[in-house]
Design a protein around this motif. Structure first.
Motif, PDB file in Angstrom:
ATOM      1  N   VAL A 125      34.339  71.193  54.037  1.00 19.36           N
ATOM      2  CA  VAL A 125      35.544  70.839  53.287  1.00 19.36           C
ATOM      3  C   VAL A 125      36.665  70.578  54.275  1.00 19.36           C
ATOM      4  CG1 VAL A 125      37.204  71.578  51.553  1.00 19.36           C
ATOM      5  CG2 VAL A 125      34.807  72.289  51.360  1.00 19.36           C
ATOM      6  N   GLN A 126      37.178  69.360  54.279  1.00 25.21           N
ATOM      7  CA  GLN A 126      38.292  69.032  55.180  1.00 25.21           C
ATOM      8  C   GLN A 126      39.607  69.245  54.437  1.00 25.21           C
ATOM      9  OE1 GLN A 126      35.591  65.645  57.018  1.00 25.21           O
ATOM     10  NE2 GLN A 126      37.620  65.627  57.990  1.00 25.21           N
ATOM     11  N   GLY A 127      40.462  70.067  55.061  1.00 36.28           N
ATOM     12  CA  GLY A 127      41.659  70.534  54.374  1.00 36.28           C
ATOM     13  C   GLY A 127      41.384  71.809  53.603  1.00 36.28           C
ATOM     14  N   ILE A 128      40.421  72.591  54.063  1.00 37.34           N
ATOM     15  CA  ILE A 128      39.975  73.788  53.342  1.00 37.34           C
ATOM     16  C   ILE A 128      41.043  74.872  53.272  1.00 37.34           C
ATOM     17  CG2 ILE A 128      38.963  74.917  55.375  1.00 37.34           C
ATOM     18  CD1 ILE A 128      36.665  75.855  53.517  1.00 37.34           C
ATOM     19  N   THR A 129      41.982  74.881  54.203  1.00 38.83           N
ATOM     20  CA  THR A 129      42.995  75.938  54.211  1.00 38.83           C
ATOM     21  C   THR A 129      44.200  75.618  53.330  1.00 38.83           C
ATOM     22  OG1 THR A 129      44.016  74.988  56.203  1.00 38.83           O
ATOM     23  CG2 THR A 129      42.353  76.727  56.518  1.00 38.83           C
ATOM     24  N   VAL A 135      29.204  74.992  53.744  1.00 39.05           N
ATOM     25  CA  VAL A 135      28.876  75.781  54.935  1.00 39.05           C
ATOM     26  C   VAL A 135      30.054  75.997  55.874  1.00 39.05           C
ATOM     27  CG1 VAL A 135      26.441  75.146  54.883  1.00 39.05           C
ATOM     28  CG2 VAL A 135      28.058  73.686  56.131  1.00 39.05           C
ATOM     29  N   GLY A 136      31.195  75.381  55.576  1.00 38.27           N
ATOM     30  CA  GLY A 136      32.358  75.578  56.435  1.00 38.27           C
ATOM     31  C   GLY A 136      33.468  74.625  56.069  1.00 38.27           C
ATOM     32  N   GLY A 137      34.539  74.665  56.855  1.00 34.40           N
ATOM     33  CA  GLY A 137      35.669  73.789  56.610  1.00 34.40           C
ATOM     34  C   GLY A 137      36.340  73.379  57.897  1.00 34.40           C
ATOM     35  N   VAL A 138      37.234  72.403  57.786  1.00 35.51           N
ATOM     36  CA  VAL A 138      37.944  71.892  58.959  1.00 35.51           C
ATOM     37  C   VAL A 138      39.432  71.780  58.654  1.00 35.51           C
ATOM     38  CG1 VAL A 138      38.228  69.944  60.531  1.00 35.51           C
ATOM     39  CG2 VAL A 138      35.939  70.570  59.744  1.00 35.51           C
ATOM     40  N   THR A 139      40.239  72.426  59.479  1.00 34.87           N
ATOM     41  CA  THR A 139      41.681  72.220  59.493  1.00 34.87           C
ATOM     42  C   THR A 139      42.136  72.356  60.943  1.00 34.87           C
ATOM     43  OG1 THR A 139      42.014  73.162  57.278  1.00 34.87           O
ATOM     44  CG2 THR A 139      43.941  72.994  58.700  1.00 34.87           C
ATOM     45  N   PRO A 140      42.611  71.276  61.572  1.00 30.93           N
ATOM     46  CA  PRO A 140      43.059  71.363  62.962  1.00 30.93           C
ATOM     47  C   PRO A 140      44.096  72.466  63.149  1.00 30.93           C
ATOM     48  CG  PRO A 140      42.931  69.080  62.277  1.00 30.93           C
ATOM     49  CD  PRO A 140      42.716  69.905  61.042  1.00 30.93           C
ATOM     50  N   PRO A 197      33.456  79.808  57.714  1.00 33.41           N
ATOM     51  CA  PRO A 197      34.172  79.564  58.967  1.00 33.41           C
ATOM     52  C   PRO A 197      34.979  78.280  58.908  1.00 33.41           C
ATOM     53  CG  PRO A 197      31.867  78.962  59.213  1.00 33.41           C
ATOM     54  CD  PRO A 197      31.990  79.618  57.858  1.00 33.41           C
ATOM     55  N   VAL A 198      36.164  78.319  59.515  1.00 35.35           N
ATOM     56  CA  VAL A 198      37.023  77.144  59.625  1.00 35.35           C
ATOM     57  C   VAL A 198      37.002  76.669  61.079  1.00 35.35           C
ATOM     58  CG1 VAL A 198      39.353  76.214  59.332  1.00 35.35           C
ATOM     59  CG2 VAL A 198      38.486  77.950  57.737  1.00 35.35           C
ATOM     60  N   LYS A 212      43.518  75.662  62.786  1.00 38.88           N
ATOM     61  CA  LYS A 212      43.148  76.857  62.018  1.00 38.88           C
ATOM     62  C   LYS A 212      41.742  77.338  62.358  1.00 38.88           C
ATOM     63  CE  LYS A 212      46.972  77.027  59.595  1.00 38.88           C
ATOM     64  NZ  LYS A 212      47.007  76.832  58.154  1.00 38.88           N
ATOM     65  N   GLY A 213      41.173  76.787  63.413  1.00 40.57           N
ATOM     66  CA  GLY A 213      39.836  77.194  63.815  1.00 40.57           C
ATOM     67  C   GLY A 213      39.755  78.685  64.101  1.00 40.57           C
ATOM     68  N   GLY A 214      38.649  79.309  63.708  1.00 40.03           N
ATOM     69  CA  GLY A 214      38.473  80.741  63.916  1.00 40.03           C
ATOM     70  C   GLY A 214      38.853  81.581  62.715  1.00 40.03           C
ATOM     71  N   THR A 215      39.503  80.979  61.726  1.00 42.70           N
ATOM     72  CA  THR A 215      39.833  81.705  60.502  1.00 42.70           C
ATOM     73  C   THR A 215      38.695  81.507  59.488  1.00 42.70           C
ATOM     74  OG1 THR A 215      41.051  79.831  59.567  1.00 42.70           O
ATOM     75  CG2 THR A 215      42.289  81.402  60.909  1.00 42.70           C
ATOM     76  N   THR A 216      38.846  82.114  58.311  1.00 39.73           N
ATOM     77  CA  THR A 216      37.844  81.938  57.264  1.00 39.73           C
ATOM     78  C   THR A 216      38.513  81.670  55.921  1.00 39.73           C
ATOM     79  OG1 THR A 216      37.743  84.306  56.746  1.00 39.73           O
ATOM     80  CG2 THR A 216      36.185  83.476  58.413  1.00 39.73           C
ATOM     81  N   VAL A 217      37.810  80.984  55.049  1.00 39.72           N
ATOM     82  CA  VAL A 217      38.219  80.751  53.658  1.00 39.72           C
ATOM     83  C   VAL A 217      36.996  80.981  52.788  1.00 39.72           C
ATOM     84  CG1 VAL A 217      38.978  79.038  51.967  1.00 39.72           C
ATOM     85  CG2 VAL A 217      40.028  79.085  54.234  1.00 39.72           C
TER      86      VAL A 217
END
Length: 290
Positions: free
Chosen positions: A13-17, A36-41, A52-53, A43-48
């Motif tokens: 999910v892009q923009g997961i945060t 299985v995960g998300g992407v937000t530049p 994993p982000v 915010k890597g290392g966090t979780t939603v």
């Protein structure tokens, strides 16, 4: 079987945060989607939702094996995010946001075709395979498993058609929101081809609307290639010329994009054109699609 989203689909999910990304990730997971995960530049290392982000799509793909992505990012950033996603080798992309500039969409469409990615949107509710998973914002409670495919330019009308079919005990194989903008990342014939080749789809419903030429293109494909029964509904019968009706692509200019023109093209191709959504239940029963 289903088209585009199946047991092998692994979604990021892009923009997961963001607010919408978080909420929709919850509902996609709730429905059983393999997110299985998300992407937000940044915010890597966090979780939603326990996922994993990552800072980049390449990192997400390498770490999770993702092969599909759904976008909940602001329209201004969609083009760059799309390039990044395609370059990371993601095969299937759903672009939910609206207001993406048309010129950006044209660039995205050309790039996806060049690199071999399949994309839906922009301005799409996404895709849903009943009982299996969804990418986007479709409300899962209206859908049921079966053998009728739905392709829609309108999000809410796709829900309505699925709901009517479900009440008639006619299930759906896959429901696809192709996008409502003047330029779509994927054309109607591309999706019709997938349904035609799907052994577990026995009939297809096109939910169209005024404006553009997608339905006319679909009629050409149906006439030459489709062997399965097809029904279509064109929204906006009483739309005045030159006035946009809800969607960016739903506008009639001169003689182009009218309900009459679309209806004539579809009927000539052997399509059953419905005057009202409620008629779809009887069409499905008549074609033994329960």
């Amino acid at each position: 079987m289903s088209i585009l989203l199946d047991d092998n689909t692994r979604v990021i999910v892009q923009g997961i945060t963001g607010k919408i990304g978080r909420v929709q990730t919850h509902w996609m997971l709730e429905y059983g989607t393999a997110v299985v995960g998300g992407v937000t530049p940044g915010k890597g290392g966090t979780t939603v939702e326990g996922l994993p982000v990552f800072d980049s799509v390449a990192e997400a793909v390498e770490s999770t094996g993702a092969n599909a992505s759904v976008f909940f990012v602001p329209a201004a950033f969609v083009l760059d995010a799309f390039y990044e996603t395609v370059d990371a080798g993601v095969e299937f992309i759903v672009v939910v946001p609206e207001h993406v500039p048309v010129h950006d969409v044209m660039k995205m469409r050309a790039y996806a075709r060049e690199k071999g990615s399949f994309a839906l949107g922009p301005t799409t509710p996404g895709i849903l395979v009943p009982g299996k998973g969804k990418m986007g914002i479709m409300p899962a409670s209206l859908f049921s498993s079966g053998r009728v495919g739905i392709i829609s330019r309108s999000g809410t009308l796709s829900y309505e058609f699925a709901g009517i079919l479900s009440r008639e005990q006619v299930g759906q194989s896959t429901v696809v929101g192709m996008g409502a903008d003047p330029v779509a990342l994927t054309n109607l014939p591309d999706i019709l081809k997938l349904f035609q080749e799907d052994a577990e789809t026995d009939g297809v419903i096109i939910v169209g609307e005024v404006g553009g030429e997608q339905e006319e293109r679909a009629a050409e494909y149906i006439a030459g290639h489709m062997t399965k029964p097809v029904a279509a509904y064109i929204a906006g019968r009483f739309s005045p010329q030159g006035k946009r009706m809800g969607h960016a692509g739903a506008i009639v200019r001169g003689s182009a994009g009218t309900v009459q023109g679309k209806t004539e093209s579809l009927k000539a191709a052997g399509v059953t054109v419905l005057k009202s959504p409620i008629e779809v239940g009887q069409w499905a029963v008549d074609h033994e699609l329960r």
